[in-house]
Design a protein around this motif. Structure first.
Motif, PDB file in Angstrom:
ATOM      1  N   MET A 131       0.849  -1.181   0.000  1.00 64.64           N
ATOM      2  CA  MET A 131       0.000   0.000   0.000  1.00 64.64           C
ATOM      3  C   MET A 131       0.882   1.227   0.000  1.00 64.64           C
ATOM      4  N   SER A 132       0.513   2.173  -0.812  1.00 67.88           N
ATOM      5  CA  SER A 132       1.211   3.450  -0.847  1.00 67.88           C
ATOM      6  C   SER A 132       0.183   4.568  -0.808  1.00 67.88           C
ATOM      7  N   ALA A 133       0.653   5.769  -0.535  1.00 70.37           N
ATOM      8  CA  ALA A 133      -0.252   6.917  -0.497  1.00 70.37           C
ATOM      9  C   ALA A 133      -0.968   7.077  -1.829  1.00 70.37           C
ATOM     10  N   ALA A 134      -0.300   6.759  -2.917  1.00 70.12           N
ATOM     11  CA  ALA A 134      -0.900   6.915  -4.238  1.00 70.12           C
ATOM     12  C   ALA A 134      -2.054   5.946  -4.478  1.00 70.12           C
ATOM     13  N   SER A 135      -2.051   4.819  -3.784  1.00 69.03           N
ATOM     14  CA  SER A 135      -3.112   3.828  -3.996  1.00 69.03           C
ATOM     15  C   SER A 135      -4.102   3.762  -2.827  1.00 69.03           C
ATOM     16  N   PHE A 136      -3.931   4.633  -1.843  1.00 66.63           N
ATOM     17  CA  PHE A 136      -4.796   4.618  -0.670  1.00 66.63           C
ATOM     18  C   PHE A 136      -6.128   5.275  -0.995  1.00 66.63           C
ATOM     19  N   THR A 137      -7.209   4.578  -0.646  1.00 65.92           N
ATOM     20  CA  THR A 137      -8.555   5.081  -0.908  1.00 65.92           C
ATOM     21  C   THR A 137      -9.419   4.865   0.334  1.00 65.92           C
ATOM     22  N   LEU A 138     -10.620   5.380   0.274  1.00 71.48           N
ATOM     23  CA  LEU A 138     -11.577   5.134   1.350  1.00 71.48           C
ATOM     24  C   LEU A 138     -11.846   3.640   1.487  1.00 71.48           C
ATOM     25  N   VAL A 139     -11.862   2.932   0.387  1.00 70.95           N
ATOM     26  CA  VAL A 139     -12.063   1.480   0.404  1.00 70.95           C
ATOM     27  C   VAL A 139     -10.897   0.798   1.123  1.00 70.95           C
ATOM     28  N   THR A 140      -9.682   1.276   0.864  1.00 66.72           N
ATOM     29  CA  THR A 140      -8.498   0.744   1.537  1.00 66.72           C
ATOM     30  C   THR A 140      -8.595   0.968   3.038  1.00 66.72           C
ATOM     31  N   MET A 141      -8.980   2.188   3.421  1.00 66.23           N
ATOM     32  CA  MET A 141      -9.106   2.509   4.840  1.00 66.23           C
ATOM     33  C   MET A 141     -10.127   1.585   5.508  1.00 66.23           C
ATOM     34  N   ILE A 167     -14.887   6.667  10.406  1.00 67.30           N
ATOM     35  CA  ILE A 167     -14.219   6.596   9.104  1.00 67.30           C
ATOM     36  C   ILE A 167     -14.357   7.927   8.369  1.00 67.30           C
ATOM     37  N   ALA A 168     -15.530   8.510   8.423  1.00 66.47           N
ATOM     38  CA  ALA A 168     -15.753   9.784   7.721  1.00 66.47           C
ATOM     39  C   ALA A 168     -14.799  10.863   8.231  1.00 66.47           C
ATOM     40  N   ALA A 169     -14.636  10.953   9.539  1.00 60.81           N
ATOM     41  CA  ALA A 169     -13.740  11.961  10.113  1.00 60.81           C
ATOM     42  C   ALA A 169     -12.293  11.680   9.749  1.00 60.81           C
ATOM     43  N   TRP A 170     -11.895  10.426   9.776  1.00 61.94           N
ATOM     44  CA  TRP A 170     -10.527  10.080   9.413  1.00 61.94           C
ATOM     45  C   TRP A 170     -10.264  10.409   7.951  1.00 61.94           C
ATOM     46  N   TRP A 171     -11.230  10.134   7.105  1.00 64.04           N
ATOM     47  CA  TRP A 171     -11.061  10.401   5.682  1.00 64.04           C
ATOM     48  C   TRP A 171     -10.917  11.905   5.440  1.00 64.04           C
ATOM     49  N   GLU A 172     -11.630  12.714   6.198  1.00 66.30           N
ATOM     50  CA  GLU A 172     -11.506  14.174   6.076  1.00 66.30           C
ATOM     51  C   GLU A 172     -10.086  14.634   6.393  1.00 66.30           C
ATOM     52  N   VAL A 173      -9.430  13.949   7.307  1.00 69.59           N
ATOM     53  CA  VAL A 173      -8.052  14.289   7.663  1.00 69.59           C
ATOM     54  C   VAL A 173      -7.077  13.809   6.598  1.00 69.59           C
ATOM     55  N   ILE A 174      -7.248  12.576   6.151  1.00 72.21           N
ATOM     56  CA  ILE A 174      -6.259  11.936   5.270  1.00 72.21           C
ATOM     57  C   ILE A 174      -6.420  12.316   3.798  1.00 72.21           C
ATOM     58  N   ALA A 175      -7.623  12.367   3.289  1.00 74.87           N
ATOM     59  CA  ALA A 175      -7.841  12.565   1.847  1.00 74.87           C
ATOM     60  C   ALA A 175      -7.101  13.780   1.272  1.00 74.87           C
ATOM     61  N   PRO A 176      -7.130  14.941   1.939  1.00 70.24           N
ATOM     62  CA  PRO A 176      -6.426  16.092   1.358  1.00 70.24           C
ATOM     63  C   PRO A 176      -4.900  15.923   1.288  1.00 70.24           C
ATOM     64  N   ARG A 177      -4.366  14.964   1.993  1.00 71.69           N
ATOM     65  CA  ARG A 177      -2.916  14.751   2.029  1.00 71.69           C
ATOM     66  C   ARG A 177      -2.428  13.734   0.993  1.00 71.69           C
ATOM     67  N   LEU A 178      -3.361  13.089   0.318  1.00 75.12           N
ATOM     68  CA  LEU A 178      -3.005  12.098  -0.673  1.00 75.12           C
ATOM     69  C   LEU A 178      -2.601  12.773  -1.975  1.00 75.12           C
ATOM     70  N   PRO A 179      -1.743  12.105  -2.748  1.00 78.24           N
ATOM     71  CA  PRO A 179      -1.410  12.663  -4.058  1.00 78.24           C
ATOM     72  C   PRO A 179      -2.670  12.896  -4.882  1.00 78.24           C
ATOM     73  N   GLN A 180      -2.724  13.941  -5.646  1.00 75.73           N
ATOM     74  CA  GLN A 180      -3.913  14.238  -6.438  1.00 75.73           C
ATOM     75  C   GLN A 180      -4.255  13.057  -7.306  1.00 75.73           C
ATOM     76  N   GLY A 181      -5.541  12.764  -7.335  1.00 82.62           N
ATOM     77  CA  GLY A 181      -6.026  11.635  -8.124  1.00 82.62           C
ATOM     78  C   GLY A 181      -6.108  10.350  -7.334  1.00 82.62           C
ATOM     79  N   ALA A 182      -5.450  10.284  -6.174  1.00 85.82           N
ATOM     80  CA  ALA A 182      -5.465   9.046  -5.381  1.00 85.82           C
ATOM     81  C   ALA A 182      -6.769   8.871  -4.645  1.00 85.82           C
ATOM     82  N   ALA A 183      -7.333   9.974  -4.166  1.00 89.22           N
ATOM     83  CA  ALA A 183      -8.555   9.877  -3.373  1.00 89.22           C
ATOM     84  C   ALA A 183      -9.713   9.605  -4.275  1.00 89.22           C
TER      85      ALA A 183
END
Length: 83
Positions: free
Chosen positions: A1-11, A67-83
């Motif tokens: 798993m990498s930041a580029a492939s991390f998604t809400l489904v992964t989480m 999960i929703a709150a965690w995604w709000e924290v993490i999603a903006p930090r992912l490489p563009q297009g990963a989320a």
């Protein structure tokens, strides 16, 4: 798993694995502590995600345990297009 492939489904899958639950049964707004998440498991998840290149601290996720709150924290930090 990498930041580029991390998604809400992964989480959700990572949470399901650590909680020993079907990821599909974990609601986005459900309190993860109520599902059995404790601080040790949460720290393990954070370390796994950090090892994959996701910039996140345990303290950021410990404030809001859904999960929703965690995604709000993490999603903006992912490489563009990963989320």
């Amino acid at each position: 798993m990498s930041a580029a492939s991390f998604t809400l489904v992964t989480m959700r899958a990572d949470l399901g694995r650590i909680l020993k639950q079907d990821p599909a049964t974990i609601d986005d707004d459900e309190n993860l502590v109520d599902l059995g998440l404790d601080s040790i498991r949460a720290m393990m998840l954070v370390q796994t995600w950090r090892d994959g290149g996701i910039r996140v601290e345990f303290s950021e996720l410990a404030e809001r345990l859904t999960i929703a709150a965690w995604w709000e924290v993490i999603a903006p930090r992912l490489p563009q297009g990963a989320a």
